[in-house]
Design a protein around this motif. Structure first.
Motif, PDB file in Angstrom:
ATOM      1  N   THR A  20      -1.188   4.592  -5.778  1.00 18.68           N
ATOM      2  CA  THR A  20      -1.649   3.353  -5.162  1.00 18.68           C
ATOM      3  C   THR A  20      -2.446   2.520  -6.156  1.00 18.68           C
ATOM      4  OG1 THR A  20      -2.977   2.422  -3.377  1.00 18.68           O
ATOM      5  CG2 THR A  20      -3.735   4.503  -4.272  1.00 18.68           C
TER       6      THR A  20
ATOM      7  N   GLY B  86       0.865  -1.177   0.000  1.00 16.35           N
ATOM      8  CA  GLY B  86       0.000   0.000   0.000  1.00 16.35           C
ATOM      9  C   GLY B  86       0.900   1.224   0.000  1.00 16.35           C
ATOM     10  N   SER B  87       0.392   2.347  -0.530  1.00 24.50           N
ATOM     11  CA  SER B  87       1.239   3.548  -0.501  1.00 24.50           C
ATOM     12  C   SER B  87       1.419   4.020   0.935  1.00 24.50           C
ATOM     13  CB  SER B  87       0.677   4.647  -1.397  1.00 24.50           C
ATOM     14  OG  SER B  87      -0.674   4.901  -1.102  1.00 24.50           O
ATOM     15  N   SER B  88       0.521   3.600   1.836  1.00 23.83           N
ATOM     16  CA  SER B  88       0.692   3.940   3.263  1.00 23.83           C
ATOM     17  C   SER B  88       2.058   3.481   3.761  1.00 23.83           C
ATOM     18  CB  SER B  88      -0.358   3.240   4.129  1.00 23.83           C
ATOM     19  OG  SER B  88      -1.622   3.465   3.645  1.00 23.83           O
TER      20      SER B  88
ATOM     21  N   ASN C 154      -7.277  14.012   0.288  1.00 21.54           N
ATOM     22  CA  ASN C 154      -8.332  13.286   0.978  1.00 21.54           C
ATOM     23  C   ASN C 154      -8.368  13.820   2.411  1.00 21.54           C
ATOM     24  OD1 ASN C 154     -10.038  11.365   2.118  1.00 21.54           O
ATOM     25  ND2 ASN C 154      -8.410   9.839   2.326  1.00 21.54           N
TER      26      ASN C 154
ATOM     27  N   PHE D 132      -4.929  13.289   4.848  1.00 27.90           N
ATOM     28  CA  PHE D 132      -4.889  11.859   5.169  1.00 27.90           C
ATOM     29  C   PHE D 132      -4.169  11.614   6.507  1.00 27.90           C
ATOM     30  CE2 PHE D 132      -3.063   7.519   3.882  1.00 27.90           C
ATOM     31  CZ  PHE D 132      -4.231   6.849   4.240  1.00 27.90           C
TER      32      PHE D 132
ATOM     33  N   ALA E  68      -2.713   9.521  -4.762  1.00 30.94           N
ATOM     34  CA  ALA E  68      -3.530   8.303  -4.700  1.00 30.94           C
ATOM     35  C   ALA E  68      -4.767   8.374  -5.608  1.00 30.94           C
ATOM     36  CB  ALA E  68      -3.961   8.041  -3.252  1.00 30.94           C
ATOM     37  N   TYR E  69      -5.269   9.590  -5.809  1.00 33.00           N
ATOM     38  CA  TYR E  69      -6.506   9.738  -6.606  1.00 33.00           C
ATOM     39  C   TYR E  69      -6.259  10.405  -7.961  1.00 33.00           C
ATOM     40  CZ  TYR E  69      -8.414   8.635  -2.071  1.00 33.00           C
ATOM     41  OH  TYR E  69      -8.692   8.006  -0.884  1.00 33.00           O
TER      42      TYR E  69
ATOM     43  N   ASP F 184       1.283  13.037  -2.617  1.00 37.61           N
ATOM     44  CA  ASP F 184       0.516  11.794  -2.589  1.00 37.61           C
ATOM     45  C   ASP F 184      -0.591  11.875  -3.643  1.00 37.61           C
ATOM     46  OD1 ASP F 184      -1.119   9.671  -2.027  1.00 37.61           O
ATOM     47  OD2 ASP F 184      -1.388  10.145   0.092  1.00 37.61           O
TER      48      ASP F 184
ATOM     49  N   TYR G 103      -0.284  10.793   7.277  1.00 38.85           N
ATOM     50  CA  TYR G 103       0.842  11.745   7.211  1.00 38.85           C
ATOM     51  C   TYR G 103       1.316  12.085   8.632  1.00 38.85           C
ATOM     52  CZ  TYR G 103      -1.290  12.686   2.573  1.00 38.85           C
ATOM     53  OH  TYR G 103      -1.850  12.567   1.330  1.00 38.85           O
TER      54      TYR G 103
ATOM     55  N   ARG H  63      -3.138  -4.677  -1.170  1.00 39.49           N
ATOM     56  CA  ARG H  63      -2.156  -3.840  -0.501  1.00 39.49           C
ATOM     57  C   ARG H  63      -0.898  -3.636  -1.348  1.00 39.49           C
ATOM     58  NH1 ARG H  63      -3.911  -1.037   0.913  1.00 39.49           N
ATOM     59  NH2 ARG H  63      -2.595  -0.268   2.580  1.00 39.49           N
ATOM     60  N   ILE H  64      -1.000  -2.761  -2.309  1.00 37.69           N
ATOM     61  CA  ILE H  64       0.201  -2.439  -3.092  1.00 37.69           C
ATOM     62  C   ILE H  64       0.108  -1.012  -3.637  1.00 37.69           C
ATOM     63  CG2 ILE H  64      -0.669  -3.589  -5.217  1.00 37.69           C
ATOM     64  CD1 ILE H  64       2.483  -4.469  -5.433  1.00 37.69           C
TER      65      ILE H  64
ATOM     66  N   SER I  18      -4.856   0.811  -4.827  1.00 38.01           N
ATOM     67  CA  SER I  18      -6.073   0.605  -4.026  1.00 38.01           C
ATOM     68  C   SER I  18      -7.278   1.380  -4.539  1.00 38.01           C
ATOM     69  CB  SER I  18      -5.840   1.050  -2.581  1.00 38.01           C
ATOM     70  OG  SER I  18      -4.768   0.379  -2.009  1.00 38.01           O
ATOM     71  N   LYS I  19      -7.060   2.403  -5.343  1.00 37.77           N
ATOM     72  CA  LYS I  19      -8.164   3.294  -5.706  1.00 37.77           C
ATOM     73  C   LYS I  19      -8.649   2.945  -7.112  1.00 37.77           C
ATOM     74  CE  LYS I  19      -7.527   4.969  -1.647  1.00 37.77           C
ATOM     75  NZ  LYS I  19      -8.411   4.573  -0.552  1.00 37.77           N
TER      76      LYS I  19
HETATM   77  C1  LIG Z   1      -4.654  10.268   0.127  1.00 35.31           C
HETATM   78  C2  LIG Z   1      -4.404   8.832   0.373  1.00 35.31           C
HETATM   79  N1  LIG Z   1      -3.161   8.373   0.295  1.00 35.31           N
HETATM   80  C3  LIG Z   1      -2.870   7.086   0.497  1.00 35.31           C
HETATM   81  C4  LIG Z   1      -3.866   6.188   0.802  1.00 35.31           C
HETATM   82  C5  LIG Z   1      -3.461   4.793   1.134  1.00 35.31           C
HETATM   83  O1  LIG Z   1      -3.634   3.923   0.166  1.00 35.31           O
HETATM   84  P1  LIG Z   1      -3.008   2.462   0.235  1.00 35.31           P
HETATM   85  O2  LIG Z   1      -4.185   1.567   0.205  1.00 35.31           O
HETATM   86  O3  LIG Z   1      -2.176   2.407  -0.992  1.00 35.31           O
HETATM   87  O4  LIG Z   1      -2.198   2.324   1.462  1.00 35.31           O
HETATM   88  C6  LIG Z   1      -5.177   6.608   0.899  1.00 35.31           C
HETATM   89  C7  LIG Z   1      -6.240   5.654   1.263  1.00 35.31           C
HETATM   90  O5  LIG Z   1      -7.337   5.972   1.588  1.00 35.31           O
HETATM   91  C8  LIG Z   1      -5.450   7.970   0.682  1.00 35.31           C
HETATM   92  O6  LIG Z   1      -6.692   8.443   0.782  1.00 35.31           O
END
Ligand SMILES: Cc1ncc(COP(=O)(O)O)c(C=O)c1O
Length: 375
Positions: A231, A101-103, A174, A127, A203-204, A201, A130, A242-243, A233-234
């Motif tokens: 990510t 996950g990017s987390s 987010n 998010f 992600a979106y 970040d 951070y 989880r990647i 995930s989106k």
């Molecule tokens: C802005 C942002 N960054 C990162 C993530 C994390 O994504 P990942 O599932 O890749 O850990 C999210 C997940 O909600 C997010 O909203």
């Protein structure tokens, strides 16, 4: 501090760090409320995937039809997937790193940059990871000003302290669904001290119109201290796998490698993502569906005179007279899971992920009577 924590004094310094509160899983609501029909619009997943091509590739890896098999360790650094990502992004694979996950990459950069202290600038209403990653790495959070309707680059720049090592930006952000115009992004990229790592970040990002979106990756060559995150995930619809990945300079990646745990991304996730990252048609389809869902949502919300914020991402913030926790609970009783935003400093906002039309219909069926007198 609760008694369970106070009996372990060695960890006392962790007690003030907020816990990450995830969206409520469907199974949990089934278990707790005995409901059978439940819609989850709480974690910004893509309801339209993954594609059959992804599922076929994963199934082949599970059944051992391919040489890899589940009994072997995965490729530790995800070399094959990094090749694919690099190809798509027009850079070399040594500028790509993978995370669980990017987390996890947010944690890696915090660990790397804040090993012996320092601070990170985190815009308000962004998010939760951070701030959490900064604090668990031993760093100090400096919160910069932002509102539900505005990201403030000038305040980010003003907030930087002498010991600042990291600056985070959700782009789109987010939960506010805001992003920067190109000039503002450029002011940030070029206005920060060179020793500070800017983490953008994205992600979106894939939900944005590619013709209009200012992609921070465009600045990778001019700023070695830039880390751009994506990510699977989106929009790629692989949240369960989880990647995620990070893009940066070769030097920055070499440092991140030192804090990456070996085999951090699993084999199934790697092969699924290899297929997903090349599927531009599915991305375009998902982007279009998201656009349709947003347009319909905005029209329906206008009937209830609801205040909305954000025009980016696959989610929207709705402000109501109800405290968010109450509205969340009422919707939950009716089988609709959304995300209350009080933990993000937005006590009267809920965040709703755009689902399929039938899921959005379920949301409005549950929400309309509650919001009837006007949001
Ligand atoms: C802005 C942002 N960054 C990162 C993530 C994390 O994504 P990942 O599932 O890749 O850990 C999210 C997940 O909600 C997010 O909203």
């Amino acid at each position: 501090m609760n008694s369970a924590l106070s009996s372990l004094p060695a960890f006392e310094h962790l007690a003030s760090i907020p816990l990450y509160v995830p969206g409520k899983p469907i199974q949990e609501v089934q278990r707790e409320l005995g409901l059978t029909s439940i819609v989850k619009l709480a974690s910004n997943e893509n309801p339209w995937g993954p594609t059959d091509a992804v599922k076929t590739r994963v199934a082949a890896a599970v059944t051992g039809a391919e040489f890899e098999g589940l009994g072997l360790y995965p490729v530790s650094d995800g070399w094959y997937l990094r090749q694919r990502i690099a190809q798509r992004k027009g850079i070399t694979p040594d500028r790509v790193i993978l995370g669980n996950g990017s987390s996890e990459i947010l944690e890696m950069i915090a660990k790397a940059a804040l090993l012996d202290g320092g601070s990170a600038v985190v815009p308000r209403h962004s998010f939760a990871i951070y701030g959490i990653a900064t604090q668990t790495a031993g760093g100090r959070v400096i919160e910069s000003r932002a509102s539900a309707t505005e990201l403030d680059v000038d305040d980010i720049l003003r907030s930087v302290a002498a010991d600042t090592r990291l600056v985070y930006l959700g782009h789109p952000n987010n939960p506010t669904g805001l992003r920067l115009e190109r000039a503002a992004l450029e002011r940030l990229v070029r206005g920060l001290r060179e020793d500070i790592v800017l983490v953008v970040d994205q992600a979106y990002a894939e939900y944005e119109d590619p013709a209009e979106y200012p992609d921070a990756a465009g600045y990778l060559d001019e700023r070695p201290n830039l880390l751009v995150l994506h990510t699977f995930s989106k929009i790629h619809a692989l949240a369960a796998m989880r990647i995620g990945y990070g893009l940066g300079s070769k030097e920055l990646m070499q440092y991140l490698e030192r804090v990456r745990s070996p085999f951090n991304t699993n084999h199934l996730a790697q092969v699924a993502a290899e297929v997903a990252v090349q599927d531009l048609a599915f991305e375009a389809f998902s982007r279009q569906k998201n656009h349709e869902a947003r347009t319909a949502f905005v029209a329906e919300a206008a009937h209830h005179r609801c205040q909305l914020s954000g025009t980016s991402g696959n989610f929207i913030l709705l402000e109501s007279a109800f405290p968010a926790a109450e509205l969340f609970k009422e919707l939950l009783q009716r089988g609709v899971i959304v995300r209350p935003m009080q933990g993000y400093g937005l006590p009267n906002h809920i965040r709703i992920t755009f689902g399929k039309p039938e899921e959005m219909a379920a949301f409005w069926k549950a929400a309309s009577p509650l919001l009837d007198g006007g949001c």
